[in-house]
Design an enzyme around this catalytic site. Structure first.
Site, PDB file in Angstrom:
ATOM      1  N   ASP A  24       0.862  -1.181   0.000  1.00  0.00           N
ATOM      2  CA  ASP A  24       0.000   0.000   0.000  1.00  0.00           C
ATOM      3  C   ASP A  24       0.896   1.227   0.000  1.00  0.00           C
ATOM      4  O   ASP A  24       2.110   1.122   0.193  1.00  0.00           O
ATOM      5  CB  ASP A  24      -0.967  -0.036   1.194  1.00  0.00           C
ATOM      6  CG  ASP A  24      -2.216   0.806   0.932  1.00  0.00           C
ATOM      7  OD1 ASP A  24      -2.241   1.552  -0.070  1.00  0.00           O
ATOM      8  OD2 ASP A  24      -3.165   0.735   1.737  1.00  0.00           O
ATOM      9  N   ASP A  35      -3.791   7.048  -3.800  1.00  0.00           N
ATOM     10  CA  ASP A  35      -5.146   7.540  -4.051  1.00  0.00           C
ATOM     11  C   ASP A  35      -5.586   8.474  -2.925  1.00  0.00           C
ATOM     12  O   ASP A  35      -4.969   8.502  -1.868  1.00  0.00           O
ATOM     13  CB  ASP A  35      -6.119   6.354  -4.179  1.00  0.00           C
ATOM     14  CG  ASP A  35      -6.034   5.399  -3.001  1.00  0.00           C
ATOM     15  OD1 ASP A  35      -4.895   5.075  -2.583  1.00  0.00           O
ATOM     16  OD2 ASP A  35      -7.076   4.986  -2.471  1.00  0.00           O
ATOM     17  N   CYS A  55     -12.538 -22.671  22.223  1.00  0.00           N
ATOM     18  CA  CYS A  55     -12.063 -22.648  20.838  1.00  0.00           C
ATOM     19  C   CYS A  55     -11.152 -23.840  20.617  1.00  0.00           C
ATOM     20  O   CYS A  55     -10.320 -24.158  21.452  1.00  0.00           O
ATOM     21  CB  CYS A  55     -11.316 -21.357  20.532  1.00  0.00           C
ATOM     22  SG  CYS A  55     -10.680 -21.352  18.846  1.00  0.00           S
ATOM     23  N   CYS A  74      -9.266 -24.193  17.732  1.00  0.00           N
ATOM     24  CA  CYS A  74      -8.330 -23.950  16.629  1.00  0.00           C
ATOM     25  C   CYS A  74      -6.934 -24.432  17.051  1.00  0.00           C
ATOM     26  O   CYS A  74      -6.680 -24.601  18.243  1.00  0.00           O
ATOM     27  CB  CYS A  74      -8.326 -22.471  16.245  1.00  0.00           C
ATOM     28  SG  CYS A  74      -7.279 -21.439  17.281  1.00  0.00           S
ATOM     29  N   CYS A  98      -5.407 -22.490  20.004  1.00  0.00           N
ATOM     30  CA  CYS A  98      -6.040 -22.534  21.326  1.00  0.00           C
ATOM     31  C   CYS A  98      -6.186 -23.942  21.890  1.00  0.00           C
ATOM     32  O   CYS A  98      -6.417 -24.102  23.093  1.00  0.00           O
ATOM     33  CB  CYS A  98      -7.443 -21.941  21.272  1.00  0.00           C
ATOM     34  SG  CYS A  98      -7.498 -20.233  20.735  1.00  0.00           S
TER      35      CYS A  98
HETATM   36  N1  GUN Z   1      -6.445   0.865   3.014  1.00  0.00           N
HETATM   37  C1  GUN Z   1      -7.696   0.904   3.482  1.00  0.00           C
HETATM   38  N2  GUN Z   1      -8.449   1.730   2.733  1.00  0.00           N
HETATM   39  C2  GUN Z   1      -7.663   2.204   1.758  1.00  0.00           C
HETATM   40  C3  GUN Z   1      -7.876   3.109   0.655  1.00  0.00           C
HETATM   41  O1  GUN Z   1      -8.964   3.632   0.429  1.00  0.00           O
HETATM   42  N3  GUN Z   1      -6.798   3.340  -0.165  1.00  0.00           N
HETATM   43  C4  GUN Z   1      -5.577   2.764   0.060  1.00  0.00           C
HETATM   44  N4  GUN Z   1      -4.572   3.025  -0.772  1.00  0.00           N
HETATM   45  N5  GUN Z   1      -5.359   1.936   1.096  1.00  0.00           N
HETATM   46  C5  GUN Z   1      -6.386   1.655   1.929  1.00  0.00           C
HETATM   47 ZN    ZN Z   2      -8.628 -20.330  18.789  1.00  0.00          ZN
END
Ligand code: GUN
Ligand code: ZN
Length: 642
Positions: A88, A123, A273, A275, A278
């Site tokens: 990201d 963005d 749980c 899993c 756990c």
């Molecule tokens: N992570 C969570 N929401 C968004 C988003 O709208 N844009 C970007 N780039 N990362 C995110």
């Molecule tokens: Zn668990």
């Protein structure tokens, strides 16, 4: 490159080709914070089976040590992760903390230089409380930056994030404009606040409006959706990728994710749980653990909840039953139930993607099941395509045994002889006897005790249907014995099913002059329809619908102009398809938009000559946009098989 292997609703099991191998979707990418690494990426890959992760390039870029390491060794080696890595861009940081001190160009360049598989444009995060004007302006910025990123992405794949706050028209427009750019994955962004505030109803509008504008051949990522509770619904709406930071964030403050919600350790009475993280552990023992050890254990527990649910979602997609799972999951929180109810308002759009038939019975899970596209389709076709054989109808009630014409054989015969068409009031609405074996009428299971919604709705539908199609209606129980009308229930059924499946005009072409039916001696069911000596249709025992034969296809092609029921293929493909090979997406020239997945389709050449028949594997839209995958499963040889 993205390819659909299996579909259900808007959901797809897909294969997404990336620089680090093929990723099967739906997939969830755990968020790896490169500074913390609660669970090591190697462990995510080997123990949990995650084949993709997401990390934040903005954090890496702003930390001199991480930056140097990433630039020197590359992201895969730095994180020790052999699978797909998505990064990201810092947008989420701007949502959390305000402006970020980087440009889009810098971020895209940096992501490229550290060898990420899928990078993200910087963005502009459109907040749900923004005005439409502000949202529209910032979308323009996002679109410009996306263009810029496309021009400089090189070998790296790029995430083009659909924004638009809660404005459906802006979402769809943003998506449509992005669809024309050279983008590899479409995340739907700006939805984290909606999920945090349990505004799932609006989330449905946001996802569906974005999907409407997007190109179906690219995976869609729901940014910030990682709670197991939402996975079934989001997959049903056509989201292929998800990411979760919550598994680690929640672990940090002692919150455990379960399929029905998130629970604080201090509020829990017992661990309950089983899993792998756990198993064998008591709540007391967990509480006594050291902070780091407990955090790690809860994070692992949270990851197991996610992997379990994702596996279940995939199983339901493969079985064609994802609607059922989504309905069950949406009952675990009232806000999710709102989402499910909202989805009914998008039924028309969802119907385009809904297969005409599937294996196995449809289960009714409650009143919201009526929102499924299959209900809408049945009623619409009944209205447009059903032609009554008589002027009078005799009404019966669904008592659970199917098909009705078997369960009520003597009653139906009595009223038919008296000149009535038997009509059963079913949870789908009115069902004329001749349609009682088609999918989903016979292949559905409803509770014996009806809910008020079903009673009210089916009654209203039945009254409307009877008024528009019949001159007179009586209660079937009161029609006396001794009628003398002659009728052939098989011929009535054969025509009614054809009209339901192919329409009235096509049926006129298929049922010409002398009609003979081949009926199974064992089951009494219609097998083949022969018209004027030509075998035009075969009926499938499983779903009561037809397989179209080549002779039938020729008649439809001469009677009804293109593109009706056609998939026209390019000249290169003609010899192969004529031999019975499947039609691949890239060889389809034109395709009828009214065809649905699993519909019978006529494959034609450039001169509109039928060269084969088969079944649609995708929608016309998908066929147009995919470069790979089977579009039409062609029937070779005799054509009796499904
Ligand atoms: N992570 C969570 N929401 C968004 C988003 O709208 N844009 C970007 N780039 N990362 C995110
Ligand atoms: Zn668990």
């Amino acid at each position: 490159m993205f390819e659909i292997i299996k579909r259900d609703g808007l959901a797809r099991i897909g294969k997404f080709q990336t620089g680090s191998g093929v990723l099967e979707t739906p997939a969830l990418l755990p968020v790896v914070n490169p500074k913390i690494c609660t669970v090591a990426p190697r462990e995510l890959y080997e123990e949990f089976g995650f084949r993709a992760i997401i990390t934040n390039s903005y954090i890496i870029k702003n930390n001199s040590e991480l930056r140097a390491k990433a630039l020197e060794k590359g992201l895969h080696e730095m994180l020790d992760f052999p699978g797909v890595i998505m990064t990201d861009s810092g947008t989420f940081q701007s949502h959390m903390y305000g402006e970020v001190e980087v440009t889009n160009k810098e971020m895209v360049e940096f992501q490229r230089s550290i060898g990420t598989d899928i990078g993200t444009v910087l963005d502009v995060f459109t907040e749900p409380y923004w005005t439409k004007e502000k949202t529209a302006e910032s979308i323009e910025v996002t679109l410009e930056r996306t263009e810029e990123a496309c021009g400089m992405k090189g070998e790296m794949m790029i995430n083009g994030v659909v924004q638009g706050s809660i404005y459906q028209d802006l979402r769809e427009d943003c998506a449509r404009r992005m669809a024309s750019m050279d983008i590899d994955v479409h995340p739907i962004g700006g939805v984290v606040p909606l999920m945090e505030q349990y505004r799932y109803l609006e989330l449905v509008d946001v996802v569906i409006s974005s999907k409407k504008g997007l190109n179906p051949n690219r995976p869609v990522h729901l940014f910030g959706a990682g709670h197991p509770m939402v996975l079934a619904l989001a997959t049903l709406m056509g989201c292929d990728l998800f990411d979760s930071a919550s598994y680690a964030k929640f672990a940090r403050d002692d919150r455990m994710m379960f399929i029905d919600g998130t629970y604080r350790l201090q509020d829990m009475q017992a661990l309950d749980c089983n899993c792998p993280a756990c198993r064998g552990l008591t709540l007391e023992a967990l509480k006594k653990m050291g902070g780091k050890e407990r955090e790690r254990l809860i994070a692992r527990h949270n990851l197991y909840q996610i992997t379990d649910e994702l596996a279940l979602v995939k199983r339901y997609v493969r079985e064609g039953r994802l609607w059922e799972l989504a309905e069950m999951r949406c009952r675990s929180h009232p806000a999710m139930l709102d989402a499910l109810r909202r989805l009914e308002e998008h039924q028309k759009f969802m119907e385009r993607y809904d297969p005409i038939s599937r294996d196995g019975a449809m289960f009714y899970t409650g009143a919201e099941t009526r929102g499924r596209p299959v209900f809408r389709r049945y009623v619409a076709r009944l209205w447009d395509r059903y032609v009554p054989e008589t002027e009078k109808a005799a009404l019966f009630y669904d008592e659970g045994s199917k098909p009705y014409s078997r369960a009520k054989a003597a009653d139906f015969d009595r009223v038919r002889r008296a000149g009535y068409t038997p009509v059963v009031v079913s949870p789908f609405g009115p069902v004329p006897a001749e349609l009682d074996e088609i999918y989903p009428i016979a292949q559905s299971v409803f509770p014996k005790m009806e809910d008020t919604d079903t009673v009210i709705e089916t009654e209203a539908l039945t009254v409307k249907f009877l008024e528009s199609k019949f001159a007179e209606t009586v209660n079937g129980e009161y029609v006396p014995e001794g009628g003398t009308e002659q009728y052939d229930p098989d011929i009535i059924r054969a025509k009614a099913v054809s009209r339901y499946q192919f329409g009235i005009e096509a049926t006129d072409a298929l049922f010409r002059n002398k009609i003979e039916l081949v009926v199974s001696r064992k089951t009494g069911k219609i097998r083949n329809v022969i018209s004027d000596g030509e075998h035009v249709l075969s009926m499938r025992a499983g779903d009561g619908l037809y397989t179209l034969r080549k002779e039938g296809a020729d008649r439809i092609v001469s009677a009804i102009p293109a593109p009706f029921m056609r998939a026209k293929v390019m000249e290169d493909a003609v010899p192969f398809v004529s031999e019975g090979r499947n039609v691949f997406c890239q060889f389809v020239d034109e395709c009828d938009d009214e065809l649905r997945p699993m519909d019978e389709v006529i494959v034609t050449d450039g001169n509109d000559k039928a060269i084969a028949t088969g079944r649609m594997m995708l929608t016309a839209d998908e066929i147009r946009s995919f470069k790979k995958g089977v579009a039409v499963k062609v029937r070779s040889g005799a054509g009796d098989e499904a």
